[in-house]
Motif scaffolding. Structure first.
Motif, PDB file in Angstrom:
ATOM      1  N   PRO A   1      -5.603   4.192   4.906  1.00  0.00           N
ATOM      2  CA  PRO A   1      -5.766   4.675   3.518  1.00  0.00           C
ATOM      3  C   PRO A   1      -7.158   5.228   3.227  1.00  0.00           C
ATOM      4  CG  PRO A   1      -5.689   2.284   3.582  1.00  0.00           C
ATOM      5  CD  PRO A   1      -5.301   2.751   4.956  1.00  0.00           C
TER       6      PRO A   1
ATOM      7  N   LYS B   1       8.638   6.617   2.080  1.00  0.00           N
ATOM      8  CA  LYS B   1       7.351   5.933   1.992  1.00  0.00           C
ATOM      9  C   LYS B   1       6.391   6.544   3.007  1.00  0.00           C
ATOM     10  CE  LYS B   1       8.664   2.084   5.072  1.00  0.00           C
ATOM     11  NZ  LYS B   1       8.757   0.598   5.172  1.00  0.00           N
TER      12      LYS B   1
ATOM     13  N   SER C   1       1.361   3.251  -5.016  1.00  0.00           N
ATOM     14  CA  SER C   1       0.851   2.172  -4.185  1.00  0.00           C
ATOM     15  C   SER C   1       0.527   0.956  -5.052  1.00  0.00           C
ATOM     16  CB  SER C   1      -0.413   2.630  -3.459  1.00  0.00           C
ATOM     17  OG  SER C   1      -0.142   3.714  -2.598  1.00  0.00           O
ATOM     18  N   TYR C   2       0.934  -0.205  -4.581  1.00  0.00           N
ATOM     19  CA  TYR C   2       0.665  -1.502  -5.223  1.00  0.00           C
ATOM     20  C   TYR C   2       1.407  -1.703  -6.541  1.00  0.00           C
ATOM     21  CZ  TYR C   2      -2.901  -1.718  -1.651  1.00  0.00           C
ATOM     22  OH  TYR C   2      -3.540  -1.715  -0.437  1.00  0.00           O
TER      23      TYR C   2
ATOM     24  N   VAL D   1       0.810  -1.215   0.000  1.00  0.00           N
ATOM     25  CA  VAL D   1       0.000   0.000   0.000  1.00  0.00           C
ATOM     26  C   VAL D   1       0.847   1.270   0.000  1.00  0.00           C
ATOM     27  CG1 VAL D   1      -0.198   0.107   2.511  1.00  0.00           C
ATOM     28  CG2 VAL D   1      -2.012   1.096   1.089  1.00  0.00           C
ATOM     29  N   MET D   2       2.085   1.197   0.514  1.00  0.00           N
ATOM     30  CA  MET D   2       2.917   2.402   0.565  1.00  0.00           C
ATOM     31  C   MET D   2       3.402   2.786  -0.824  1.00  0.00           C
ATOM     32  SD  MET D   2       3.502   0.176   3.245  1.00  0.00           S
ATOM     33  CE  MET D   2       5.157  -0.489   3.155  1.00  0.00           C
ATOM     34  N   GLU D   3       3.489   4.090  -1.071  1.00  0.00           N
ATOM     35  CA  GLU D   3       4.157   4.550  -2.287  1.00  0.00           C
ATOM     36  C   GLU D   3       5.583   4.961  -1.928  1.00  0.00           C
ATOM     37  OE1 GLU D   3       2.813   8.089  -4.250  1.00  0.00           O
ATOM     38  OE2 GLU D   3       2.438   9.155  -2.373  1.00  0.00           O
TER      39      GLU D   3
END
Length: 250
Positions: free
Chosen positions: A245, A239, A219-220, A186-188
């Motif tokens: 979210p 990050k 993300s992803y 989920v983190m960018e």
């Protein structure tokens, strides 16, 4: 100009981007005086809804000075080369400082300084104290083998505490070392190659990367790295952490 006319290693895709130095155009957000620099990652990239942070380089010189980020923005400055001054104190190469949102200070970057900057709107959570200013050095940062691999050492620059909604780390790889699996999370990320070279998988594409390159990973976005060549590879990366979210507070 270097390389064939009309060619660049830069790629901007819907869920990732590789920004190579061959295409850098000067430009900084307001508030850095007469400093020269390059805005590398920002929400106007518009991929996968757009990055939720900014990443840029600042080159020091006469009049290179800042006193605060824009309202509501937290900022981390990492000294890539040379020295900088914070309220009269010297920051050397591989030193860093985290500024909480709406902090005020006098930060100057003389000639020879090169800074990496990350900025992100702070997301407060009810009942959790926001972080305060932090300064430190890579040499003193907690460092450990990543998932037990001594050839891939991870240094964490900021405390792993719920008050922080951003993390900035430094990864150091010996030649041939790699991430143990293709990560999807989920983190960018915003990433800057500080040394060496390697190959980064982003989505379903593979990119040779080297010192001076910047990478955005949404993300992803599936991601993986292997260090190549005869010298170690190292990168600084950002990050987002510790936030729902969906935007809810716990």
């Amino acid at each position: 100009m270097s390389g064939p006319f009309g060619e660049t290693r830069t790629r901007v895709e819907w869920n990732h981007a590789l920004i190579a130095p061959d295409g850098h155009v000067p430009g900084l957000p307001p508030g850095w005086g007469s400093a020269r620099g390059y805005l590398l990652i920002s929400p106007v990239m518009n991929g996968a809804g757009g990055p939720r942070f900014c990443q840029y380089l600042v080159e020091g010189g006469e009049g290179s000075e800042t006193h605060c980020a824009a309202f509501g923005l937290q900022r981390l400055v990492y000294v890539l080369a040379g020295t900088a001054t914070l309220d009269g104190d010297t920051l050397a190469t591989d030193d860093f400082v985290y500024f909480p949102a709406d902090d005020e200070y006098q930060f100057t970057a003389p000639a020879g300084a090169k800074l990496l900057v990350f900025e992100k709107p702070y997301e407060p959570v009810e009942g959790i104290e926001p972080p305060t200013r932090r300064t430190g050095s890579l040499a003193d940062a907690p460092t450990e083998p990543f998932l037990g691999d001594p050839d891939a050492m991870l240094s964490t620059l900021l405390p792993i505490e719920p008050g922080f909604d951003m993390a900035v780390n430094v990864f150091n790889f010996k030649p041939g070392a790699a991430l143990p699996f293709v990560e999807t999370h989920v983190m960018e990320h915003g990433l800057f190659m500080r040394a060496g070279q390697g190959v980064y998988r982003l989505g379903d594409k593979w990119y040779p990367v080297q010192a001076g390159d910047s990478i955005w990973m949404a993300s992803y976005c599936p991601q993986w790295f292997v260090a190549m060549g005869k010298s170690p590879a190292s990168y600084v990366y950002y990050k987002d952490v510790h936030r729902d979210p969906l935007g809810f507070s716990v």
